[in-house]
Write a protein that holds these residues in place. Structure first.
Motif, PDB file in Angstrom:
ATOM      1  N   ASP A  13       0.841  -1.194   0.000  1.00  0.00           N
ATOM      2  CA  ASP A  13       0.000   0.000   0.000  1.00  0.00           C
ATOM      3  C   ASP A  13       0.878   1.246   0.000  1.00  0.00           C
ATOM      4  OD1 ASP A  13      -2.199   1.687   0.122  1.00  0.00           O
ATOM      5  OD2 ASP A  13      -2.300   1.586   2.307  1.00  0.00           O
ATOM      6  N   LEU A  14       1.498   1.501  -1.128  1.00  0.00           N
ATOM      7  CA  LEU A  14       2.399   2.648  -1.254  1.00  0.00           C
ATOM      8  C   LEU A  14       1.713   3.864  -1.857  1.00  0.00           C
ATOM      9  CD1 LEU A  14       5.589   0.758  -2.489  1.00  0.00           C
ATOM     10  CD2 LEU A  14       4.969   1.379  -0.142  1.00  0.00           C
ATOM     11  N   ASP A  15       0.450   3.730  -2.229  1.00  0.00           N
ATOM     12  CA  ASP A  15      -0.276   4.807  -2.910  1.00  0.00           C
ATOM     13  C   ASP A  15      -0.293   6.107  -2.126  1.00  0.00           C
ATOM     14  OD1 ASP A  15      -0.808   3.121  -5.011  1.00  0.00           O
ATOM     15  OD2 ASP A  15      -2.814   2.609  -4.297  1.00  0.00           O
ATOM     16  N   VAL A  19       0.077  10.431  -4.064  1.00  0.00           N
ATOM     17  CA  VAL A  19      -1.204  11.087  -4.322  1.00  0.00           C
ATOM     18  C   VAL A  19      -1.006  12.340  -5.162  1.00  0.00           C
ATOM     19  CG1 VAL A  19      -3.165  12.264  -3.242  1.00  0.00           C
ATOM     20  CG2 VAL A  19      -2.261  10.151  -2.235  1.00  0.00           C
ATOM     21  N   LYS A  20       0.005  13.139  -4.832  1.00  0.00           N
ATOM     22  CA  LYS A  20       0.243  14.421  -5.506  1.00  0.00           C
ATOM     23  C   LYS A  20       1.010  14.275  -6.815  1.00  0.00           C
ATOM     24  CE  LYS A  20       0.285  16.904  -1.134  1.00  0.00           C
ATOM     25  NZ  LYS A  20       1.121  17.604  -0.163  1.00  0.00           N
ATOM     26  N   SER A  21       1.805  13.230  -6.929  1.00  0.00           N
ATOM     27  CA  SER A  21       2.660  13.072  -8.099  1.00  0.00           C
ATOM     28  C   SER A  21       3.092  11.608  -8.226  1.00  0.00           C
ATOM     29  CB  SER A  21       3.896  13.960  -7.946  1.00  0.00           C
ATOM     30  OG  SER A  21       4.798  13.766  -9.002  1.00  0.00           O
ATOM     31  N   GLU A  22       3.482  11.230  -9.431  1.00  0.00           N
ATOM     32  CA  GLU A  22       4.006   9.877  -9.638  1.00  0.00           C
ATOM     33  C   GLU A  22       5.432   9.738  -9.120  1.00  0.00           C
ATOM     34  OE1 GLU A  22       3.608   8.691 -13.693  1.00  0.00           O
ATOM     35  OE2 GLU A  22       1.439   8.957 -13.686  1.00  0.00           O
ATOM     36  N   LEU A  23       6.096  10.875  -8.882  1.00  0.00           N
ATOM     37  CA  LEU A  23       7.457  10.883  -8.356  1.00  0.00           C
ATOM     38  C   LEU A  23       7.482  11.591  -7.013  1.00  0.00           C
ATOM     39  CD1 LEU A  23       9.537  11.812 -11.523  1.00  0.00           C
ATOM     40  CD2 LEU A  23       9.257   9.554 -10.493  1.00  0.00           C
ATOM     41  N   MET A  42      11.873   8.901  -6.431  1.00  0.00           N
ATOM     42  CA  MET A  42      11.352   7.539  -6.459  1.00  0.00           C
ATOM     43  C   MET A  42       9.932   7.564  -7.003  1.00  0.00           C
ATOM     44  SD  MET A  42      12.463   5.834  -2.848  1.00  0.00           S
ATOM     45  CE  MET A  42      14.146   5.371  -2.516  1.00  0.00           C
ATOM     46  N   ASN A  43       9.595   6.516  -7.736  1.00  0.00           N
ATOM     47  CA  ASN A  43       8.198   6.266  -8.055  1.00  0.00           C
ATOM     48  C   ASN A  43       7.784   5.053  -7.219  1.00  0.00           C
ATOM     49  OD1 ASN A  43       9.169   4.017  -9.414  1.00  0.00           O
ATOM     50  ND2 ASN A  43       8.777   4.834 -11.446  1.00  0.00           N
ATOM     51  N   LYS A  44       6.572   4.612  -7.378  1.00  0.00           N
ATOM     52  CA  LYS A  44       6.071   3.520  -6.535  1.00  0.00           C
ATOM     53  C   LYS A  44       6.923   2.261  -6.676  1.00  0.00           C
ATOM     54  CE  LYS A  44       1.711   3.454  -6.654  1.00  0.00           C
ATOM     55  NZ  LYS A  44       0.312   3.207  -7.018  1.00  0.00           N
ATOM     56  N   ASP A  87       3.455  15.446   5.222  1.00  0.00           N
ATOM     57  CA  ASP A  87       2.469  15.437   4.140  1.00  0.00           C
ATOM     58  C   ASP A  87       2.542  14.173   3.286  1.00  0.00           C
ATOM     59  OD1 ASP A  87       1.465  18.003   4.764  1.00  0.00           O
ATOM     60  OD2 ASP A  87       3.125  18.928   3.667  1.00  0.00           O
ATOM     61  N   ASP A  88       3.404  13.245   3.641  1.00  0.00           N
ATOM     62  CA  ASP A  88       3.613  12.015   2.868  1.00  0.00           C
ATOM     63  C   ASP A  88       4.011  12.288   1.424  1.00  0.00           C
ATOM     64  OD1 ASP A  88       3.163  10.214   4.942  1.00  0.00           O
ATOM     65  OD2 ASP A  88       1.011  10.059   4.538  1.00  0.00           O
ATOM     66  N   ASP A  89       4.770  13.391   1.187  1.00  0.00           N
ATOM     67  CA  ASP A  89       5.173  13.673  -0.186  1.00  0.00           C
ATOM     68  C   ASP A  89       6.677  13.871  -0.355  1.00  0.00           C
ATOM     69  OD1 ASP A  89       5.478  16.188   0.912  1.00  0.00           O
ATOM     70  OD2 ASP A  89       4.003  17.157  -0.378  1.00  0.00           O
ATOM     71  N   THR A  90       7.445  13.537   0.663  1.00  0.00           N
ATOM     72  CA  THR A  90       8.907  13.544   0.602  1.00  0.00           C
ATOM     73  C   THR A  90       9.421  12.448   1.528  1.00  0.00           C
ATOM     74  OG1 THR A  90       8.953  15.931   0.232  1.00  0.00           O
ATOM     75  CG2 THR A  90      11.009  14.929   0.966  1.00  0.00           C
TER      76      THR A  90
END
Length: 120
Positions: A13-15, A19-23, A42-44, A87-90
């Motif tokens: 469950d890495l989604d 959420v904001k970007s594929e990278l 990184m991507n998923k 924010d789970d984006d970095t």
């Protein structure tokens, strides 16, 4: 959450991190020398490969391919821990670095000082 205030990443469950970007930016920090080594993306799938192997994998934006840090140079990054920001984006990837992290041969990619208050 545990008493250490962290959540284990569920590899299936890495989604939530994409959420904001594929990278997602991944900051690599050397745990022994306390040095910021590099910033990569990184991507998923590269995050999944990192979690599965215990070594860093990134997505090369210029080459449009997966990149296992140190696969050709031997300058690998063994993953010690990974933290997500608020924010789970970095991601902050704590590693043990073998050799130089930078493609220039420098230990860290951050060697070009542009400002230092002490030199004013």
């Amino acid at each position: 959450m545990t008493e250490n205030n962290y959540i284990k990443i569920d590899i299936n469950d890495l989604d939530r991190y994409f959420v904001k970007s594929e990278l997602i930016p991944a900051i690599c920090y050397e745990v022994n020398t306390k040095t910021v080594l590099m910033l990569a993306y990184m991507n998923k799938e590269s995050l999944r490969k990192t979690l599965e192997t215990g070594y860093t994998w990134f997505w090369s934006r210029s080459r449009q391919e997966y990149w296992n840090k140190g696969a050709t140079s031997g300058h690998v990054q063994k993953v010690i821990s990974i933290y997500a920001d608020c924010d789970d984006d970095t991601l902050l990837v704590n590693v043990e670095q073998t050799g130089a992290a930078c493609h220039t041969g420098s230990y860290s990619c951050f060697f070009k000082e542009i400002y230092n208050e002490e030199e004013e």
